[in-house]
Design a protein around this motif. Structure first.
Motif, PDB file in Angstrom:
ATOM      1  N   ASN A   1      74.829  37.983  43.860  1.00  0.00           N
ATOM      2  CA  ASN A   1      74.384  38.324  45.207  1.00  0.00           C
ATOM      3  C   ASN A   1      73.090  37.597  45.541  1.00  0.00           C
ATOM      4  O   ASN A   1      72.215  37.461  44.696  1.00  0.00           O
ATOM      5  N   GLY A   2      73.008  37.147  46.777  1.00  0.00           N
ATOM      6  CA  GLY A   2      71.776  36.578  47.296  1.00  0.00           C
ATOM      7  C   GLY A   2      71.302  37.475  48.421  1.00  0.00           C
ATOM      8  O   GLY A   2      72.103  37.969  49.214  1.00  0.00           O
TER       9      GLY A   2
ATOM     10  N   ILE B   1      68.706  41.640  57.534  1.00  0.00           N
ATOM     11  CA  ILE B   1      68.888  41.476  56.095  1.00  0.00           C
ATOM     12  C   ILE B   1      70.193  40.724  55.912  1.00  0.00           C
ATOM     13  O   ILE B   1      71.229  41.116  56.448  1.00  0.00           O
ATOM     14  N   SER B   2      70.154  39.644  55.180  1.00  0.00           N
ATOM     15  CA  SER B   2      71.334  38.820  54.962  1.00  0.00           C
ATOM     16  C   SER B   2      71.752  38.919  53.496  1.00  0.00           C
ATOM     17  O   SER B   2      70.938  38.723  52.598  1.00  0.00           O
ATOM     18  N   ILE B   3      73.033  39.237  53.280  1.00  0.00           N
ATOM     19  CA  ILE B   3      73.577  39.373  51.937  1.00  0.00           C
ATOM     20  C   ILE B   3      74.647  38.310  51.751  1.00  0.00           C
ATOM     21  O   ILE B   3      75.578  38.224  52.540  1.00  0.00           O
ATOM     22  N   ARG B   4      74.500  37.495  50.713  1.00  0.00           N
ATOM     23  CA  ARG B   4      75.504  36.488  50.382  1.00  0.00           C
ATOM     24  C   ARG B   4      76.089  36.847  49.024  1.00  0.00           C
ATOM     25  O   ARG B   4      75.349  37.194  48.103  1.00  0.00           O
ATOM     26  N   ARG B   5      77.394  36.770  48.895  1.00  0.00           N
ATOM     27  CA  ARG B   5      78.055  37.110  47.642  1.00  0.00           C
ATOM     28  C   ARG B   5      78.913  35.940  47.185  1.00  0.00           C
ATOM     29  O   ARG B   5      79.719  35.419  47.930  1.00  0.00           O
ATOM     30  N   TYR B   6      78.695  35.523  45.953  1.00  0.00           N
ATOM     31  CA  TYR B   6      79.441  34.429  45.340  1.00  0.00           C
ATOM     32  C   TYR B   6      80.089  34.937  44.052  1.00  0.00           C
ATOM     33  O   TYR B   6      79.586  35.853  43.417  1.00  0.00           O
ATOM     34  N   SER B   7      81.166  34.303  43.643  1.00  0.00           N
ATOM     35  CA  SER B   7      81.659  34.542  42.291  1.00  0.00           C
ATOM     36  C   SER B   7      80.831  33.650  41.371  1.00  0.00           C
ATOM     37  O   SER B   7      80.072  32.798  41.826  1.00  0.00           O
TER      38      SER B   7
ATOM     39  N   THR C   1      75.448  39.936  57.540  1.00  0.00           N
ATOM     40  CA  THR C   1      74.107  40.078  58.088  1.00  0.00           C
ATOM     41  C   THR C   1      73.972  41.467  58.692  1.00  0.00           C
ATOM     42  O   THR C   1      74.808  41.892  59.485  1.00  0.00           O
ATOM     43  N   ILE C   2      72.930  42.160  58.299  1.00  0.00           N
ATOM     44  CA  ILE C   2      72.650  43.483  58.838  1.00  0.00           C
ATOM     45  C   ILE C   2      71.573  43.309  59.896  1.00  0.00           C
ATOM     46  O   ILE C   2      70.412  43.054  59.570  1.00  0.00           O
TER      47      ILE C   2
ATOM     48  N   ALA D   1      79.763  47.729  56.387  1.00  0.00           N
ATOM     49  CA  ALA D   1      79.832  46.792  57.513  1.00  0.00           C
ATOM     50  C   ALA D   1      81.269  46.349  57.708  1.00  0.00           C
ATOM     51  O   ALA D   1      82.063  46.332  56.766  1.00  0.00           O
ATOM     52  N   SER D   2      81.596  45.985  58.927  1.00  0.00           N
ATOM     53  CA  SER D   2      82.940  45.469  59.194  1.00  0.00           C
ATOM     54  C   SER D   2      82.938  43.968  58.929  1.00  0.00           C
ATOM     55  O   SER D   2      82.238  43.211  59.583  1.00  0.00           O
TER      56      SER D   2
END
Length: 120
Positions: free
Chosen positions: A21-22, A30-36, A46-47, A93-94
């Protein structure tokens, strides 16, 4: 030879299942990025500032008050050591128009404090 190939394949499958997670925190969002683990399947959520009140915080307690049985049954307390004292947040979040996704993130103390201050 087969054992090495099997172990390598198992290792690649386990590592491929890990998620990285980034997190970017600003006053407006608040921005959440998810990578494998291999960098595939990037997903970004983005929240915005208006939805920050939908964040739920959680905190695992510590093991200071955990009783010991002084027997081999104490081995069942080992999994609790990995989550003891961890803090985090949950946000729903949707992702798509019809899909509601829940994101659970572990946060370090600095991130936890910063997001708490942002909500006040």
């Amino acid at each position: 030879m087969y054992l090495i190939a099997l172990l390598t394949l198992g290792f690649l499958i386990i590592v491929g299942a890990l998620k990285i997670n980034g997190l970017t925190i600003s006053r407006k969002e608040i921005s959440i990025r998810r990578y494998s683990a291999f960098g595939f399947r990037k997903r970004e959520v983005t929240i915005p500032e208006k939805n920050l009140n939908n964040i739920e915080f959680w905190e695992h307690g510590n093991l200071d008050n955990t009783a010991s049985t002084d027997s081999w049954l104490d081995i069942f307390f080992i999994p609790a050591l990995f989550v003891s004292g961890k803090k985090g947040m949950i946000f729903k979040a949707s992702v798509l128009q019809s899909e509601l996704k829940s994101f659970k993130l572990y946060l370090d103390n600095k991130e936890y404090k910063l997001i708490k201050e942002l909500l006040q």
